[in-house]
Write a protein that holds these residues in place. Structure first.
Motif, short mmCIF file in Angstrom:
data_model
loop_
_atom_site.label_atom_id
_atom_site.label_comp_id
_atom_site.label_asym_id
_atom_site.label_seq_id
_atom_site.Cartn_x
_atom_site.Cartn_y
_atom_site.Cartn_z
N ILE A 120 -16.17 12.03 -13.08
CA ILE A 120 -15.28 11.91 -11.91
C ILE A 120 -14.30 10.77 -12.18
N MET A 121 -13.03 11.11 -12.27
CA MET A 121 -12.01 10.12 -12.55
C MET A 121 -11.08 9.98 -11.34
N ARG A 122 -10.92 8.77 -10.87
CA ARG A 122 -10.07 8.50 -9.71
C ARG A 122 -8.76 7.87 -10.20
N PRO A 123 -7.61 8.55 -9.98
CA PRO A 123 -6.35 7.99 -10.47
C PRO A 123 -5.86 6.82 -9.62
N LEU A 124 -5.47 5.75 -10.28
CA LEU A 124 -4.90 4.59 -9.61
C LEU A 124 -3.47 4.41 -10.12
N GLY A 125 -2.59 3.99 -9.25
CA GLY A 125 -1.22 3.83 -9.71
C GLY A 125 -0.31 3.24 -8.67
N CYS A 126 0.98 3.37 -8.93
CA CYS A 126 2.01 2.78 -8.09
C CYS A 126 2.88 3.88 -7.49
N ILE A 127 3.24 3.72 -6.23
CA ILE A 127 4.16 4.66 -5.58
C ILE A 127 5.30 3.88 -4.93
N HIS A 128 6.44 4.54 -4.81
CA HIS A 128 7.55 3.99 -4.04
C HIS A 128 8.40 5.14 -3.53
N HIS A 129 9.17 4.88 -2.49
CA HIS A 129 9.98 5.93 -1.88
C HIS A 129 11.20 6.21 -2.73
N LYS A 130 11.47 7.48 -2.98
CA LYS A 130 12.61 7.85 -3.82
C LYS A 130 13.94 7.45 -3.21
N GLN A 131 14.00 7.40 -1.88
CA GLN A 131 15.26 7.08 -1.21
C GLN A 131 15.44 5.59 -0.96
N ARG A 132 14.44 4.79 -1.34
CA ARG A 132 14.57 3.34 -1.20
C ARG A 132 14.86 2.77 -2.59
N SER A 133 16.08 2.27 -2.77
CA SER A 133 16.44 1.75 -4.08
C SER A 133 15.61 0.50 -4.39
N LEU A 134 15.11 0.44 -5.61
CA LEU A 134 14.29 -0.69 -6.01
C LEU A 134 15.18 -1.87 -6.41
N ASN A 135 14.86 -3.04 -5.91
CA ASN A 135 15.61 -4.22 -6.33
C ASN A 135 15.15 -4.64 -7.73
N ASN A 136 15.82 -5.62 -8.29
CA ASN A 136 15.50 -6.04 -9.65
C ASN A 136 14.06 -6.51 -9.79
N ALA A 137 13.55 -7.18 -8.74
CA ALA A 137 12.18 -7.68 -8.80
C ALA A 137 11.19 -6.52 -8.90
N ALA A 138 11.40 -5.47 -8.09
CA ALA A 138 10.50 -4.32 -8.12
C ALA A 138 10.58 -3.60 -9.47
N LYS A 139 11.79 -3.49 -10.02
CA LYS A 139 11.97 -2.85 -11.32
C LYS A 139 11.23 -3.62 -12.41
N MET A 140 11.33 -4.95 -12.36
CA MET A 140 10.66 -5.77 -13.37
C MET A 140 9.14 -5.70 -13.24
N PHE A 141 8.66 -5.62 -11.99
CA PHE A 141 7.21 -5.53 -11.80
C PHE A 141 6.69 -4.19 -12.32
N LEU A 142 7.42 -3.12 -12.04
CA LEU A 142 7.04 -1.81 -12.56
C LEU A 142 7.04 -1.81 -14.08
N GLN A 143 8.05 -2.44 -14.65
CA GLN A 143 8.12 -2.52 -16.11
C GLN A 143 6.92 -3.27 -16.67
N LEU A 144 6.50 -4.33 -15.98
CA LEU A 144 5.34 -5.10 -16.41
C LEU A 144 4.07 -4.26 -16.32
N LEU A 145 3.94 -3.47 -15.25
CA LEU A 145 2.76 -2.62 -15.09
C LEU A 145 2.65 -1.59 -16.22
N HIS A 146 3.79 -1.10 -16.67
CA HIS A 146 3.81 -0.07 -17.72
C HIS A 146 3.72 -0.67 -19.13
#
Length: 298
Positions: A260-286
């Motif tokens: 049994i595998m439970r997926p964990l991850g990140c979500i964000h709204h497609k219509q909410r533009s990500l600021n630079n901080a959010a983009k950098m955090f996502l990049q760090l997560l990946h």
């Protein structure tokens, strides 16, 4: 209309009281009341019915709420877009996360991010995954890092980051630990301790029981996995927990089933533009960086 007045109005509408809104906005209650009085005077219409300590939106308030939420969202987006034109990573990064992910996965990433971008104000909120999912749909946070839904809403962008392997467990003294080659029907004879039935985790387990025509006998509920771990460790039932938080207080049951595998991850709204901080955090997560690893169970 003054955006501060609209912020006060939305805070009251969402929290249901002037005092809660004042606390949320770090203002005094008289300051909140003054903002609403000025807004009602400007609109020439009452926005709230005062019923004891509670408030309810008038018809005019209901009309204003959706518009005010949109206005504030657009103002925030404009401010972020202008700030991001400079290419700087600053401002506020609002993140909603579940307790399990926030405690056992995020710490090294938060530590590394704050080290790289000290000018960013981290605004972290611990919520159940399902609530965080709803808040992202409402546009209230930049990112949510949670247990991913079994069916994803088309309005959301999802990033699968980790997989939690789940195990059937019980206290070493539980009668199920003495049996081998357990079937799910064998577990049905004993009460389970699980998260609420509307959580993604319990839905995942429930689906497994349905496929084998077995009953999931839930005797106690808690949405905090560390609380479930404690209740299981004193022998109050069997449960299913991520491998990451298991220790010698619990025994993995010999249950015949597919992993049994439970997926964990990140979500964000497609219509909410990500600021630079959010983009950098996502990049760090990946980022494939072996020096950043999820926190191990203590």
């Amino acid at each position: 209309m003054d955006t501060q007045h609209l912020q006060a109005f939305v805070a009251i509408a969402e929290s249901g009281s002037f005092s809660a809104a004042a606390e949320r906005l770090h203002l005094t209650q008289p300051a909140i009341s003054k903002r609403i009085a000025l807004l009602e005077e400007q609109l020439k219409s009452p926005l709230f019915d005062r019923i004891g300590r509670q408030v309810a939106l008038t018809h005019a308030g209901q009309v204003l709420l959706s518009k005010a939420t949109l206005i504030l969202s657009e103002v925030t987006a404009a401010q972020r877009a202008i700030a991001d034109l400079k290419g700087e990573v600053e401002g506020k990064l609002s993140i909603a996360t579940s307790h399990h992910v926030g405690l056992h996965y995020l710490p090294p990433y938060l530590r590394e991010f704050s080290k790289q971008f000290p000018q960013v104000k981290l605004d972290l909120h611990f919520l159940d995954s399902e609530q965080a999912y709803h808040e992202i749909l409402q546009g209230r946070f930049d990112l949510a890092i949670i247990t991913l839904a079994l069916e994803q809403d088309a309005r959301l962008q999802s990033h699968n980051l980790w997989h939690d392997q789940l195990h059937f467990v019980a206290a070493p003294t539980h009668p199920l630990t003495a049996q081998s080659y357990l079937q799910l029907a064998d577990l049905s004879q004993h009460p389970a301790i699980m998260p609420d039935t509307n959580t993604y985790t319990t839905q995942l387990v429930s689906n497994l029981f349905v496929t084998q025509n077995a009953a999931l006998n839930i005797g106690m509920v808690s949405n905090h996995l560390d609380t479930i771990k404690m209740l299981l460790s004193i022998g109050l039932g069997w449960g299913i927990l991520p491998k990451r938080i298991l220790d010698n207080q619990l025994t993995i049951l010999d249950v015949v089933h597919e992993p049994i595998m439970r997926p964990l991850g990140c979500i964000h709204h497609k219509q909410r533009s990500l600021n630079n901080a959010a983009k950098m955090f996502l990049q760090l997560l990946h980022k494939e960086n072996h020096s950043i690893t999820p926190t191990a169970s203590q």
